[in-house]
Design an enzyme around this catalytic site. Sequence first.
Site, PDB file in Angstrom:
ATOM      1  N   TYR A  32      42.901  24.593  41.456  1.00 10.70           N
ATOM      2  CA  TYR A  32      42.011  25.453  41.172  1.00 10.70           C
ATOM      3  C   TYR A  32      41.009  25.007  40.103  1.00 10.70           C
ATOM      4  O   TYR A  32      41.331  24.860  38.866  1.00 10.70           O
ATOM      5  CB  TYR A  32      42.747  26.669  40.522  1.00 10.70           C
ATOM      6  CG  TYR A  32      42.072  27.935  40.452  1.00 10.70           C
ATOM      7  CD1 TYR A  32      40.740  28.244  39.837  1.00 10.70           C
ATOM      8  CD2 TYR A  32      42.786  29.147  40.666  1.00 10.70           C
ATOM      9  CE1 TYR A  32      40.202  29.301  39.792  1.00 10.70           C
ATOM     10  CE2 TYR A  32      41.977  30.600  40.495  1.00 10.70           C
ATOM     11  CZ  TYR A  32      40.900  30.421  40.107  1.00 10.70           C
ATOM     12  OH  TYR A  32      40.243  31.555  40.238  1.00 10.70           O
ATOM     13  N   GLU A  69      45.117  35.794  46.761  1.00 11.34           N
ATOM     14  CA  GLU A  69      45.727  35.556  45.183  1.00 11.34           C
ATOM     15  C   GLU A  69      46.112  36.883  45.043  1.00 11.34           C
ATOM     16  O   GLU A  69      45.269  37.901  44.876  1.00 11.34           O
ATOM     17  CB  GLU A  69      44.638  35.214  44.410  1.00 11.34           C
ATOM     18  CG  GLU A  69      44.892  34.084  43.366  1.00 11.34           C
ATOM     19  CD  GLU A  69      43.715  34.094  42.288  1.00 11.34           C
ATOM     20  OE1 GLU A  69      43.892  34.317  41.223  1.00 11.34           O
ATOM     21  OE2 GLU A  69      42.748  33.029  42.688  1.00 11.34           O
ATOM     22  N   ASP A 126      40.100  37.484  31.773  1.00  8.95           N
ATOM     23  CA  ASP A 126      39.503  38.283  32.785  1.00  8.95           C
ATOM     24  C   ASP A 126      38.444  38.853  32.006  1.00  8.95           C
ATOM     25  O   ASP A 126      38.489  39.485  31.005  1.00  8.95           O
ATOM     26  CB  ASP A 126      40.556  39.103  33.466  1.00  8.95           C
ATOM     27  CG  ASP A 126      41.421  38.379  34.356  1.00  8.95           C
ATOM     28  OD1 ASP A 126      40.860  37.928  35.376  1.00  8.95           O
ATOM     29  OD2 ASP A 126      42.630  38.520  34.266  1.00  8.95           O
TER      30      ASP A 126
END
Lengths: 394, 273
Positions: B175, B50, B61
């Site tokens: 995912y 990735e 994040d």
Amino acid sequence: MTLLFTKFGAYGGQYVPETLMPALEALTAEFERVRGDRQFQSELNSLLTDYAGRPTPVTLAARLSAHLGGARIYLKREDLAHTGAHKINNALGQALLARRMGKRRIIAETGAGQHGVASATVAALLGLECVVYMGEVDMARQQPNVFRMRLLGAEVHPVASGSRTLKDAVNEAIRDWVTNVETTHYLLGSALGPHPYPAMVREFQKVIGNEARAQMLAKIGRLPDQCIACVGGGSNAIGLFSAFLEDPAVKLIGVEAGGEGIATGRHAARFADPSRGQVGVLHGTRTFVLQTPDGQIADTHSISAGLDYAAVGPEHSFLRELGRAEYTVATDAEALEAFSLLCKLEGIIPALESAHAVAEAVRRAPKMGQDKNILICLSGRGDKDLDTVMKYLT
Amino acid sequence: MELPMPLADIERAFKRKPAFMPYFPIGYPTAMDSLDAIEALAGNGADLIEVGIPFSDPLADGPVIQHATQIALQNGVTVPGVLQSIAELRGRGVGIPLILMGYYNPILHFGPKAFCEAAVAAGADGLIVPDLPAEESAELEDALGGKMPLIRMIAPTTSADRTRRICATAEGFLYLVSVTGVTGARESVPTGLREFVDRVRLAVPKGLPLCVGFGIATPSQGAEVGKLADGVIVGTACVRAVGESADPKRAAADFAATFRKALDLSHGTLNPV
């Protein structure tokens, strides 16, 4: 009752991580339910009246009007609402909703501190846990509000990432929400973010416009010719505008933060700087966003922390595209001048955010006849800004 | 049926069970180091990588990746710079699937169609956009035109119904976000992961690999997750190991090799690397 749209033309939407989508769906459904729920509405209305002090008055600014020598200027006095700004309207609505959904913890972002104070206040009122995210730069320039929030029992969480202002506080609040979504309601403070927030916040702020419209009719027997409000995310503006959208003769004017001037690049005017203010996605919504040539979110500047933000509420982008509202800017200097004028001529200390709206009226009123009327949304009071103003004026 | 090349390459990468997919952003700790690190990851056991496109406001994040991508931006990394890096990695002989991971605004600003064309031309194999749920992805799907997949994400909060809806158009792999939260190392593998993976498995078209990411910090956690899923995604731990090292290339090689070994052991077969 009609369902809320997820988009305003090409603007709005839900640009968030998948983790939050179910929470947004649930929030949308719950909000749709309470819109028609008499018990909810009556509890909210009682709190707005008995706790927040609504309706707020409309004041004729007689000496300011005479000084400018043109249109008569009226002020919708959101500065007189409990906690000193319009933010309480939305905070009460969302906190009631959170309680109804069984969420005992609320989080909020704040720039000027007004929304943080409103959130901390309603959390205390309803017995909810409250965490407020605030950029370190904003904490320094809005110290009194930081202290207020702590007094009210909220935890103020300093945000040290990025530009350490409102944008970064929203990032941190979203990160908290993604983590604690099962127990926590994100009490977003402006008409921003993913659906249903822009529409929901508008509905909770519409009380400003509904009251003001009736008050103007009662006072002068007709509607104002122009409505002016400052636009950061734009919740006070959308609250005022939304009651006049069907009155085509009423001009709607939003005022963005011109900072040190558009040419300097140090501003927060999403619409006034076409080289950097372009359609983008920030914090879950698609709207005009100040950004770099590479699509990074630009740093912004305004003397007023509440307008110091890179994106504008999506409905404003839509109203501008439709030509229903127009958007202009007032610089830091113009806002300060308007701030002083209102202090000296009316005995009202406005928030620096609201002073931007006053500055636009100062420009417009002299060009209008004395039979014309301007209605300004005085979104908040300026006690929190005294340090900032004294630094600039001395 | 002949698959478009990126899809075929991704399918091949999942022949190894579980596949190992580290994340690394372009531009950290320097532009050159990041290319060296990715090359080393690829050469030492990664099956897919990735590749992060730095963004100023990475709201999914945690602190480590925030910091790394901030440094990358300070180093002058741009979207075209990232795409050029993909081409350069291909030039260096990196053959495994490279999945671009970036937030939507820079892609939108670049122009979705122009971005997708440039990404495919540079040699990218897929795209992960963490702030683009299924509801908003039509624009990017159109721009991709089937040339490479937009990887769908499923969270622990995603209902079974919603999972089925999302999976109906999923390609490449799925995912699975292991926890509600942002990226970042966690103390342990979340309880309930097995039920989560099983629940998704039931809703997914047969053969679509399930990869689990978020919070996997150590090889032993990776091994544990690898018993449940078809692929293991490791971001923060990889970024930290490489970023803190005086020799990023070496650190990346060691990191990949250690994880690869743990994953192979967990699966009971030592695959030839």
